[in-house]
Design an enzyme around this catalytic site. Sequence first.
Site, mmCIF file in Angstrom:
data_model
loop_
_atom_site.group_PDB
_atom_site.id
_atom_site.type_symbol
_atom_site.label_atom_id
_atom_site.label_comp_id
_atom_site.label_asym_id
_atom_site.label_seq_id
_atom_site.Cartn_x
_atom_site.Cartn_y
_atom_site.Cartn_z
ATOM 1 N N SER B 175 44.376 44.670 44.245
ATOM 2 C CA SER B 175 45.091 45.109 45.449
ATOM 3 C C SER B 175 44.465 46.413 45.961
ATOM 4 C CB SER B 175 46.584 45.240 45.137
ATOM 5 O OG SER B 175 47.337 45.325 46.323
ATOM 6 N N ASP B 338 48.880 34.279 47.806
ATOM 7 C CA ASP B 338 49.120 35.655 48.240
ATOM 8 C C ASP B 338 49.379 35.693 49.752
ATOM 9 O OD1 ASP B 338 49.116 38.381 48.713
ATOM 10 O OD2 ASP B 338 47.328 38.764 47.498
ATOM 11 N N HIS B 371 51.141 37.575 45.683
ATOM 12 C CA HIS B 371 50.290 38.751 45.471
ATOM 13 C C HIS B 371 50.296 39.169 44.003
ATOM 14 C CE1 HIS B 371 47.999 42.159 46.872
ATOM 15 N NE2 HIS B 371 48.852 43.018 46.359
#
Lengths: 390, 390
Positions: B175, B338, B371
């Site tokens: 991320s 995601d 995610h």
Amino acid sequence: MTINLKSGLTAGLMLLFMSFSLHAEWVEKRSFTTQDFELFNGQTLAEVKVGWQAYGELNEARDNVILITHFFSGNSHVAGQYEADGAIGYWDAIVGPGKAIDTDRFYVISVDTLVNQEPHNPKVITTGPATINPETNAPYGLDFPVVTIRDFVNVQKALLDELGIENLHAVIGASMGSLQAIDWAAAYPEKVERMVSVIGMAQADPWTVLNLQQWAEPILADPNWNKGDYYDAETPLNGLQQALMQISLQAMHPDIINATFPDHETLAEGPLHNIQSYHSEVNWLRERAAERALYADANHVLYLVRANQLFIAGMQEDLRSGLEPIQARSLFMPATNDLLLRPAMARKAHELLQELGKESQYLEIEGSWGHLDGIMSIESRAQELKEFLQ
Amino acid sequence: MTINLKSGLTAGLMLLFMSFSLHAEWVEKRSFTTQDFELFNGQTLAEVKVGWQAYGELNEARDNVILITHFFSGNSHVAGQYEADGAIGYWDAIVGPGKAIDTDRFYVISVDTLVNQEPHNPKVITTGPATINPETNAPYGLDFPVVTIRDFVNVQKALLDELGIENLHAVIGASMGSLQAIDWAAAYPEKVERMVSVIGMAQADPWTVLNLQQWAEPILADPNWNKGDYYDAETPLNGLQQALMQISLQAMHPDIINATFPDHETLAEGPLHNIQSYHSEVNWLRERAAERALYADANHVLYLVRANQLFIAGMQEDLRSGLEPIQARSLFMPATNDLLLRPAMARKAHELLQELGKESQYLEIEGSWGHLDGIMSIESRAQELKEFLQ
């Protein structure tokens, strides 16, 4: 595309008034009032007043009626044009003479919901927390009872009863309108011949409940909200605008947002040097939300959020029981790229209806708008819709 | 699944401290300080102090180093266990002796970023708006300069310089960590041999800028925020909690949220009768956000949002120019489901690198977390990761 999107969004972001045609039929807002209206949760409203519009002619047998139910930020202005300001309805592409929902053949009705998002819009007539409570002569605020999608349905039914209409050739709605459409088929199975769910769902799942709550939180947090009691004071405009920013953003797929800003400057000088300066897209979204907030009411948004959170078609404890009574032929048209009411939600309802031995069809709307493809790309499914309504 | 998720989320929602093993290696937090730190935007910080952790042994050639860069809500505790409280790092499944990132072979370093989300966490050492400004002897607040992902990279580089480490066998991050990883490869191409981007992107597109802004808005709207000047007053806790609710919700795919609440009661009595009563899921998310807010700081969240909004790998005007210098072999591992940093974003970077003649691989992580599969499901790609690091 860029210019169309930006100007369309400027005109209202949910594209309510976006013009696809300069020759739409004139249409007028009418008003309907009913007394002692019993709500699903057992409470009663002394008076309900809502706006409505109609297109085409009711035939003698009164059996050519199509009811169109509107979405969260929408109202009864589904098609045609207001003479006063030229505003054109959101589904004018498919509702009109010779169109998919053919007003040469059908009598089309659309009704403003209870707790409509825009009670301050002169073209909306609704009853909700901003309405004067006859018992106190002041706006209801949070004294207004919790209302459900079933109550929206029952207001529409009361209007149809007054018009002497007993059956619906079809009920059709997009997004929150789809909730009303499927609940109509479940609540009054013998009255509904066809049901069309566009970008819809049959039940608010936990994620949807939580996601809807994100639209409510900024209002609840605004000190001007004052537990809903703000009608003679500063309104919770900031919280309302934040809510509308989120609603606007979630209705669109990232691809269409990105396509709208081909000249995006990632390392923009303002934001790079000043934490209180923002990328131009941020300012743009804030401005659009501010425009949308002009006619909206914060409490109404809260009540709309709640009505959607409480939704389960048929209003039973489980969805299967709720769908069991349905007699209508159903058509589900989710948008392939919808991230808000995802196609999986419509597919679940469709498959459950098939399991229950009901007649149901499933057809996706392609497009890059995401949730808004239910409005922006509906014309691409006009032919299938027309055939379904034969 | 239900029990694991709920207890995991209770323990911190980004699962920082979720335990997959009861026998992780002990690890300690260390501190690094540097003076007169020049930022990307031209400003200077008189002092930067950050925390860091290390695993394994630095070899004599100092060429066995892997840097792991952390995500938005994370910190340097990537693996191992703190003796004081038993907390286990977020990627302990893949970092340790004999694991994919093998600490028997590699010297693994991880560093708390500038403006870390949790300056009030005793296990985080960071410099940001909550830090005392040496010029005023009060917290910086909004006098803290805007920082970028490049500045996070340069703090890490200053630490490596001090340790006498000139080259990285690999830089790996999930991320926001992936932003640092790819920017490392672009900024210091001769120093980075391998780059792994997990659930990552190479550039914040307009949608991402707008979506990140939704996390900032509730803080900006909280009257206690007071333009960032709240360190000797009531803090903007409500705004911070709203931000953390959104971050928590967006990190998870609807499917995992729905699976977590199999007994969801749509027509719950409280919400049906009282507009100020909420579905149990709403209360649950609020409580989790309140727990996460304990160590967090509202201004730090604003500065993290901005650092991500300003991100373009290589920090050039266009992405192609930014990626052009990269010499590292790259591996992109987005998560299939995601919805936050969508696989299309990683694929775009991967394809651009290939167009530029660079060596790049692309491999999706399957899972239902969305995610968070970059954390929760990383072990499913341990073998491929291990091979990439050979």
